[in-house]
Design a protein around this motif. Structure first.
Motif, mmCIF file in Angstrom:
data_model
loop_
_atom_site.group_PDB
_atom_site.id
_atom_site.type_symbol
_atom_site.label_atom_id
_atom_site.label_comp_id
_atom_site.label_asym_id
_atom_site.label_seq_id
_atom_site.Cartn_x
_atom_site.Cartn_y
_atom_site.Cartn_z
ATOM 1 N N PHE A 24 -14.885 -2.009 -5.859
ATOM 2 C CA PHE A 24 -13.499 -2.115 -6.359
ATOM 3 C C PHE A 24 -13.117 -0.843 -7.120
ATOM 4 O O PHE A 24 -13.929 -0.257 -7.830
ATOM 5 N N THR A 25 -11.858 -0.424 -6.929
ATOM 6 C CA THR A 25 -11.306 0.693 -7.698
ATOM 7 C C THR A 25 -9.851 0.383 -8.030
ATOM 8 O O THR A 25 -9.131 -0.201 -7.210
ATOM 9 N N ARG A 26 -9.422 0.785 -9.234
ATOM 10 C CA ARG A 26 -8.026 0.532 -9.641
ATOM 11 C C ARG A 26 -7.058 1.403 -8.846
ATOM 12 O O ARG A 26 -5.955 0.978 -8.515
ATOM 13 N N GLU A 27 -7.472 2.624 -8.555
ATOM 14 C CA GLU A 27 -6.578 3.582 -7.900
ATOM 15 C C GLU A 27 -7.100 3.950 -6.504
ATOM 16 O O GLU A 27 -8.308 3.999 -6.281
ATOM 17 N N PHE A 28 -6.187 4.246 -5.596
ATOM 18 C CA PHE A 28 -6.576 4.647 -4.232
ATOM 19 C C PHE A 28 -7.362 5.970 -4.255
ATOM 20 O O PHE A 28 -8.200 6.204 -3.387
ATOM 21 N N THR A 29 -7.107 6.804 -5.257
ATOM 22 C CA THR A 29 -7.846 8.072 -5.359
ATOM 23 C C THR A 29 -9.327 7.831 -5.657
ATOM 24 O O THR A 29 -10.163 8.700 -5.434
ATOM 25 N N VAL A 50 -14.312 -4.078 5.067
ATOM 26 C CA VAL A 50 -12.955 -4.618 4.876
ATOM 27 C C VAL A 50 -12.299 -3.891 3.712
ATOM 28 O O VAL A 50 -12.839 -3.875 2.600
ATOM 29 N N LEU A 51 -11.124 -3.277 3.948
ATOM 30 C CA LEU A 51 -10.395 -2.568 2.889
ATOM 31 C C LEU A 51 -9.071 -3.280 2.640
ATOM 32 O O LEU A 51 -8.256 -3.432 3.566
ATOM 33 N N THR A 52 -8.833 -3.718 1.400
ATOM 34 C CA THR A 52 -7.586 -4.432 1.089
ATOM 35 C C THR A 52 -7.134 -4.123 -0.339
ATOM 36 O O THR A 52 -7.960 -3.768 -1.189
ATOM 37 N N ASP A 53 -5.825 -4.274 -0.574
ATOM 38 C CA ASP A 53 -5.317 -3.965 -1.918
ATOM 39 C C ASP A 53 -4.688 -5.167 -2.606
ATOM 40 O O ASP A 53 -4.065 -5.026 -3.659
ATOM 41 N N GLY A 54 -4.852 -6.367 -2.011
ATOM 42 C CA GLY A 54 -4.185 -7.509 -2.656
ATOM 43 C C GLY A 54 -4.741 -8.852 -2.234
ATOM 44 O O GLY A 54 -5.717 -8.952 -1.499
ATOM 45 N N GLN A 55 -4.070 -9.901 -2.724
ATOM 46 C CA GLN A 55 -4.441 -11.291 -2.439
ATOM 47 C C GLN A 55 -4.139 -11.613 -0.983
ATOM 48 O O GLN A 55 -3.077 -11.275 -0.466
ATOM 49 N N SER A 56 -5.087 -12.298 -0.324
ATOM 50 C CA SER A 56 -4.839 -12.745 1.049
ATOM 51 C C SER A 56 -4.066 -14.053 1.023
ATOM 52 O O SER A 56 -4.292 -14.900 0.150
ATOM 53 N N TYR A 57 -3.141 -14.208 1.980
ATOM 54 C CA TYR A 57 -2.358 -15.449 2.067
ATOM 55 C C TYR A 57 -3.163 -16.568 2.732
ATOM 56 O O TYR A 57 -2.721 -17.705 2.777
ATOM 57 N N ASP A 58 -4.321 -16.260 3.294
ATOM 58 C CA ASP A 58 -5.126 -17.300 3.953
ATOM 59 C C ASP A 58 -6.560 -17.274 3.406
ATOM 60 O O ASP A 58 -6.914 -16.423 2.593
ATOM 61 N N ASP A 59 -7.358 -18.224 3.869
ATOM 62 C CA ASP A 59 -8.748 -18.334 3.415
ATOM 63 C C ASP A 59 -9.578 -17.194 3.994
ATOM 64 O O ASP A 59 -9.504 -16.892 5.184
ATOM 65 N N VAL A 60 -10.388 -16.546 3.142
ATOM 66 C CA VAL A 60 -11.249 -15.468 3.627
ATOM 67 C C VAL A 60 -12.706 -15.920 3.731
ATOM 68 O O VAL A 60 -13.481 -15.339 4.481
ATOM 69 N N ILE A 117 0.831 -1.218 0.000
ATOM 70 C CA ILE A 117 0.000 0.000 0.000
ATOM 71 C C ILE A 117 0.860 1.260 0.000
ATOM 72 O O ILE A 117 0.673 2.165 -0.804
ATOM 73 N N GLY A 118 1.824 1.316 0.896
ATOM 74 C CA GLY A 118 2.680 2.507 0.989
ATOM 75 C C GLY A 118 2.048 3.596 1.843
ATOM 76 O O GLY A 118 0.822 3.669 1.988
ATOM 77 N N GLU A 119 2.896 4.450 2.400
ATOM 78 C CA GLU A 119 2.459 5.478 3.361
ATOM 79 C C GLU A 119 1.443 6.449 2.766
ATOM 80 O O GLU A 119 0.412 6.758 3.374
ATOM 81 N N SER A 120 1.689 6.955 1.553
ATOM 82 C CA SER A 120 0.800 7.992 1.002
ATOM 83 C C SER A 120 -0.584 7.417 0.661
ATOM 84 O O SER A 120 -1.613 8.053 0.910
ATOM 85 N N ASN A 121 -0.618 6.192 0.105
ATOM 86 C CA ASN A 121 -1.905 5.560 -0.179
ATOM 87 C C ASN A 121 -2.640 5.198 1.107
ATOM 88 O O ASN A 121 -3.877 5.237 1.158
ATOM 89 N N PHE A 122 -1.878 4.847 2.151
ATOM 90 C CA PHE A 122 -2.492 4.516 3.448
ATOM 91 C C PHE A 122 -3.246 5.733 3.989
ATOM 92 O O PHE A 122 -4.319 5.604 4.580
ATOM 93 N N ARG A 123 -2.691 6.929 3.746
ATOM 94 C CA ARG A 123 -3.380 8.165 4.192
ATOM 95 C C ARG A 123 -4.714 8.332 3.443
ATOM 96 O O ARG A 123 -5.694 8.785 4.011
ATOM 97 N N LEU A 124 -4.750 7.940 2.147
ATOM 98 C CA LEU A 124 -5.997 8.014 1.371
ATOM 99 C C LEU A 124 -7.034 7.028 1.920
ATOM 100 O O LEU A 124 -8.234 7.313 1.926
ATOM 101 N N VAL A 125 -6.560 5.853 2.365
ATOM 102 C CA VAL A 125 -7.457 4.860 2.980
ATOM 103 C C VAL A 125 -8.071 5.449 4.254
ATOM 104 O O VAL A 125 -9.284 5.350 4.485
#
Length: 524
Positions: free
Chosen positions: A497-502, A446-456, A352-360
């Protein structure tokens, strides 16, 4: 070991099936909310029920509380100085028996303005008279009868009764606020909620009210009050139940049904206090003999109140005040904005990164902002997760919108992997667990930006089984299959779903609308 509780701890605040508790001494009897007899609805005060049933006296003591299933028709019984209230049904109950005899009575007392110390010494805690009774959350309009039907003499007795109710409510800046509307030929607002916040001022204003006369057009006055009285500029407070107490001497000379519908649409709880019900001979003159049931907030017995006459009404003051202060019972005040718990499960992974985390966090703030957050209203919690989980704040940590928004701003980015399933299980257990029996409807975003390593799928299904509605919000690389597996049914309207954090900003109104739609659907 026995747990020390306060005068106002309710059955639903206790978590164990059987629990030993210690009730404090000198609880103010008039403030107890007790529903039932022997078996009590779980929104009853534990100590109040114990005194009512004779297990302890007002000197306090040890009580064993046994959780029981809910039931119908809790009776109203006067016993040991406490008038319990009738309730048509409730989801859970409890019973009380004597606890360990020699337990030390080091219970936690809570001073209230009307409590009287048992000795000549003043208690250490005294309620700020200006603040009023903080345990009673209500904005109340007394709609008094000023028609020729009641006459000047009974009108004065009515004013006297309303004054006694106002005193016992504990009016103050942080307590109940009251105003008065007089129903006659044309309704007249005598004073608004904002005009007085001290009991003495209110009593003086009630004393000065003049009798207007004319027909008792109560329906017209009720509709007018519901529409005009509770505006913010006139002193109504956000998140506080709006109540109209309608005093009716005999019967109305117009239709109450439409007025009752309008009041419910405006989120107002209507109580009818009927005095001197029509006799059998008089019933022929009544337009609609079911007028009470059609006007009140809910036809469950809680919102209607009867007194045989305006004489000797003192004993009716306390039970009415108990009803007006039972904010959980104010069903007509409950909206999606003030009756939900919203938990945010925030992905803090490295991608995610710091700047995108602020958008979240900005997205979370903008959703939270829409709701009326208070100790009796909506509540917000936040958990951040990577492979681990961190509760940023729980539902009871912050009870104002300002504090919640400040806590969201102060969330620090964790960085790490992504284990969404574990995080959902953690949040269901630790964040929603303590509030699962509360009055609010529960939502998880639930807010996430990727694949989970475990069962959801399994953890999300367990959350939904626990009564939590799940919205999934994916950004960037979040797989659509995972998002749909987490979301509640119908999945299309609970998956975003959105492609960009903005793009998160544009989703805010949709999430709020979704929560409100689900809330309303659950009330059908």
């Amino acid at each position: 070991a026995s747990t020390a509780i306060t005068c106002f701890t309710r059955g639903l605040d206790l978590r164990k099936g059987t629990e030993d508790v210690l009730c404090p001494a000198n609880c103010p009897l008039w403030q107890f909310y007790v529903f039932g007899d022997g078996v009590y609805a779980s929104l009853s005060s534990v100590c109040g029920a114990a005194i009512h049933s004779g297990v302890i006296t007002n000197t306090g003591g040890a009580v064993r509380v046994q959780t029981l299933p809910g039931q119908e028709n809790y009776p109203a019984v006067n016993a040991n100085g406490i008038q319990s209230q009738a309730l048509s049904r409730w989801a859970s109950s409890f019973s009380v028996t004597a606890g360990a005899k020699n337990a030390a009575l080091e219970a936690v007392g809570r001073s209230v303005s009307t409590a009287r110390p048992s000795t000549g010494k003043r208690p250490k805690k005294t309620l700020d008279k200006k603040a009023g009774n903080k345990d009673c959350k209500a904005d109340v309009a007394f709609l008094i009868d000023g028609s020729y039907n009641i006459g000047q003499r009974r009108f004065n007795l009515q004013k006297n009764f309303v004054g006694k109710v106002a005193v016992m409510l504990g009016i103050g800046t942080e307590g109940p606020h009251v105003g008065v509307v007089q129903a006659s030929e044309h309704p007249k607002i005598e004073f608004y909620l904002k005009n007085f916040t001290a009991t003495k001022e209110v009593l003086f204003a009630i004393k000065e009210l003049g009798f207007r006369g004319g027909n008792s057009n109560t329906g017209k006055a009720l509709k007018y009050t519901a529409q005009k009285f509770f505006s913010l500029e006139n002193g109504a407070r956000k998140g506080i139940p709006k109540i109209i107490v309608v005093f009716l001497d005999g019967w109305p000379s117009d239709d109450l049904e439409e007025a009752g519908i309008v009041a419910r649409e405006f989120g107002v709880n209507v109580f009818i206090v009927s005095v001197a019900k029509p006799t059998t001979e008089e019933l022929g003159m009544v337009q609609d003999i079911g007028f009470v049931d059609k006007a009140v907030c809910r036809n469950n017995g809680f919102f209607s109140y009867q007194m045989p006459t305006w004489f000797g009404t003192t004993k009716y003051v306390k039970p009415l005040v108990q009803k007006l202060c039972s904010h959980e019972q104010m069903l007509c005040s409950k909206t999606c904005y003030n009756s939900v718990n919203i938990g945010f499960l925030i992905d803090g992974s490295s991608s995610i990164g710091e700047s995108n985390f602020r958008l979240v966090l900005e997205f979370v703030s903008n959703v939270a902002k829409a709701f009326e957050i208070s100790d009796i209203g909506s509540k917000v919690a936040a958990v951040q997760f990577t492979y681990d989980q961190r509760t940023e704040f729980g539902f009871t940590d912050h009870t104002t919108k300002e504090k919640v928004l400040s806590a969201i701003r102060n969330i620090r980015y964790m960085s790490g992997g992504t284990a969404t399933g574990d995080a959902i299980s953690f949040t269901t257990r630790n964040v929603f667990g303590p509030v699962k029996d509360g009055p609010n409807k529960n939502f998880l975003v639930v807010l996430t930006d990727g694949q989970s390593y475990d069962d959801v799928r399994g953890p999300a299904a367990a959350a939904q089984k626990a009564g939590i509605t799940v919205f999934s919000v994916g950004v960037a690389w979040a797989p659509l299959d995972d998002l749909k597996d987490m979301a509640s049914e119908p999945r299309e309207s609970h998956t975003f779903f959105t492609r960009e954090f903005t793009g998160l900003e544009q989703m805010v109104p949709d999430i709020i609308r979704g929560i409100c739609k689900d809330f309303l659907d659950s009330k059908q």
